[in-house]
Scaffold this active site. Structure first.
Site, PDB file in Angstrom:
ATOM      1  N   GLY A  31      61.553 -31.542 -11.340  1.00 58.21           N
ATOM      2  CA  GLY A  31      62.566 -30.559 -11.691  1.00 58.21           C
ATOM      3  C   GLY A  31      61.984 -29.293 -12.275  1.00 58.21           C
ATOM      4  N   ASN A  32      62.863 -28.496 -12.942  1.00 64.99           N
ATOM      5  CA  ASN A  32      62.506 -27.162 -13.403  1.00 64.99           C
ATOM      6  C   ASN A  32      61.859 -26.400 -12.245  1.00 64.99           C
ATOM      7  OD1 ASN A  32      60.294 -25.421 -15.535  1.00 64.99           O
ATOM      8  ND2 ASN A  32      62.501 -25.191 -15.563  1.00 64.99           N
ATOM      9  N   LEU A  33      62.593 -26.337 -11.144  1.00 62.68           N
ATOM     10  CA  LEU A  33      62.034 -25.881  -9.875  1.00 62.68           C
ATOM     11  C   LEU A  33      61.702 -24.393  -9.913  1.00 62.68           C
ATOM     12  CD1 LEU A  33      64.390 -27.767  -7.385  1.00 62.68           C
ATOM     13  CD2 LEU A  33      62.228 -28.542  -8.395  1.00 62.68           C
ATOM     14  N   HIS A  37      57.806 -25.095  -5.813  1.00 63.03           N
ATOM     15  CA  HIS A  37      58.616 -26.213  -5.313  1.00 63.03           C
ATOM     16  C   HIS A  37      59.450 -25.787  -4.105  1.00 63.03           C
ATOM     17  CE1 HIS A  37      58.358 -27.385  -9.739  1.00 63.03           C
ATOM     18  NE2 HIS A  37      57.837 -28.430  -9.130  1.00 63.03           N
ATOM     19  N   LYS A 151      48.077 -27.464  -5.812  1.00 63.84           N
ATOM     20  CA  LYS A 151      47.696 -27.155  -7.193  1.00 63.84           C
ATOM     21  C   LYS A 151      47.273 -28.424  -7.922  1.00 63.84           C
ATOM     22  CE  LYS A 151      50.655 -26.583 -10.558  1.00 63.84           C
ATOM     23  NZ  LYS A 151      50.165 -27.455 -11.669  1.00 63.84           N
ATOM     24  N   SER A 188      55.701 -25.597 -13.900  1.00 61.63           N
ATOM     25  CA  SER A 188      56.778 -25.710 -14.879  1.00 61.63           C
ATOM     26  C   SER A 188      56.249 -25.526 -16.294  1.00 61.63           C
ATOM     27  CB  SER A 188      57.462 -27.073 -14.740  1.00 61.63           C
ATOM     28  OG  SER A 188      58.080 -27.189 -13.470  1.00 61.63           O
TER      29      SER A 188
END
EC number: 6.3.2.1
Length: 286
Positions: A31-33, A37, A151, A188
């Site tokens: 999440g916290n795209l 992403h 990454k 993120s």
């Protein structure tokens, strides 16, 4: 875009797609795209008929003193972004759904050797947590293709080996790192950086590029290159975990005839632990 939160709901959506022989690409996330992403999602759209994304902040890959509680969670924003990028299905489970035994796995998947070096040396148990949750998610979604950012190159290597060793019927695709205009790899955890730190953080990529250029120019004293890169980062205000030149295929120490290398780094800046890498392809015919 359909949104499900349980294994049963997930299977109910996937079963008709499988029956129709639709190809499925899968992008697992915490999440916290960000744009990195979303680039994975966009790439997945070009590779398969259906794109499934998962969002799960996996507790088993965080150490006891790490940032599980603070890890940024932005589900509403993530849903909006996935809809805009036309994902077909979002799987948004909680720990009890992924790990029915009191939110913790009773069985673990571990990739020895690869998991204890580099980031694994500084984050004991991290890659065991990663391998376990990715194995479970791949078994639930059963995609044709799963996409991961380069990454996290060590993570990508661990997952590729797990899939190969366990004869899992999925293709693992690495996707090049998406970067800020400064060169800083999108992450993120960049949210932990102040504006001044974020500007300074791009030194990691610049330093790795300089080291990679030295290798491409013929320098083969890898220990010296690593030491100089570490010193540059320390002088720039980082606390360095490692800078290391490895073979891309298996992260082993490179030999003289290896042509596909990667230089990896992990360093702390303020609250953020940042990782990055640069791939190196050498012309061994000269």
């Amino acid at each position: 875009m359909k949104i499900v939160s349980t294994k049963t709901e997930l299977e109910a959506v996937l079963a008709p797609w499988r029956a129709a022989d639709d190809s499925i690409a899968f992008v697992p996330t915490m999440g916290n795209l960000h744009a990195g992403h979303l680039h994975l999602v966009d790439t997945a759209k070009t590779k398969a008929r259906r794109v499934v994304v998962s969002i799960f902040v996996n507790p088993t890959q965080f150490g006891p003193d790490e940032d599980l509680a603070a890890y940024p969670r932005t589900p509403e924003q993530d849903i909006e972004r996935l809809r805009a990028h036309q994902a077909d299905l979002l799987y948004l489970p909680d720990a009890a759904d992924v790990y029915p035994d009191d939110g913790q796995p009773a069985t673990f998947v571990e990739v020895p050797g690869l998991s204890e070096q580099l980031c694994g040396k500084f984050r004991p148990g991290h890659f065991r947590g990663v391998a376990t949750v990715v194995c479970k998610l791949l078994n639930r979604v059963r995609p044709d293709l799963a996409l991961f950012g380069e990454k996290d190159f060590q993570q990508l290597t661990v997952i590729r080996k797990m899939v190969r060793d366990l004869d899992m019927a999925v293709t693992i695709m690495g996707v090049p790192t998406v970067r800020e205009p400064s060169g800083l790899a999108m992450s993120s955890r960049n949210a932990y950086l102040s504006p001044e730190q974020k500007e300074r953080a791009s030194l990691i990529f610049r330093t790795l590029n300089q080291a990679a250029e030295a290798v491409r120019a013929g320098e083969r004293d890898y220990a010296r290159i690593e030491q100089e890169a570490s010193a540059t980062l320390e002088a720039g205000g980082f606390s360095v975990d490692y800078v290391s030149i490895r073979r891309q295929q298996d992260l082993a120490a490179p030999s003289a005839d290896d042509s596909a290398l990667v230089i990896l780094a992990a360093a702390h800046l303020g609250r953020a632990r940042l990782i990055d890498n640069v791939l190196i392809s050498l012309d061994t015919t000269r």
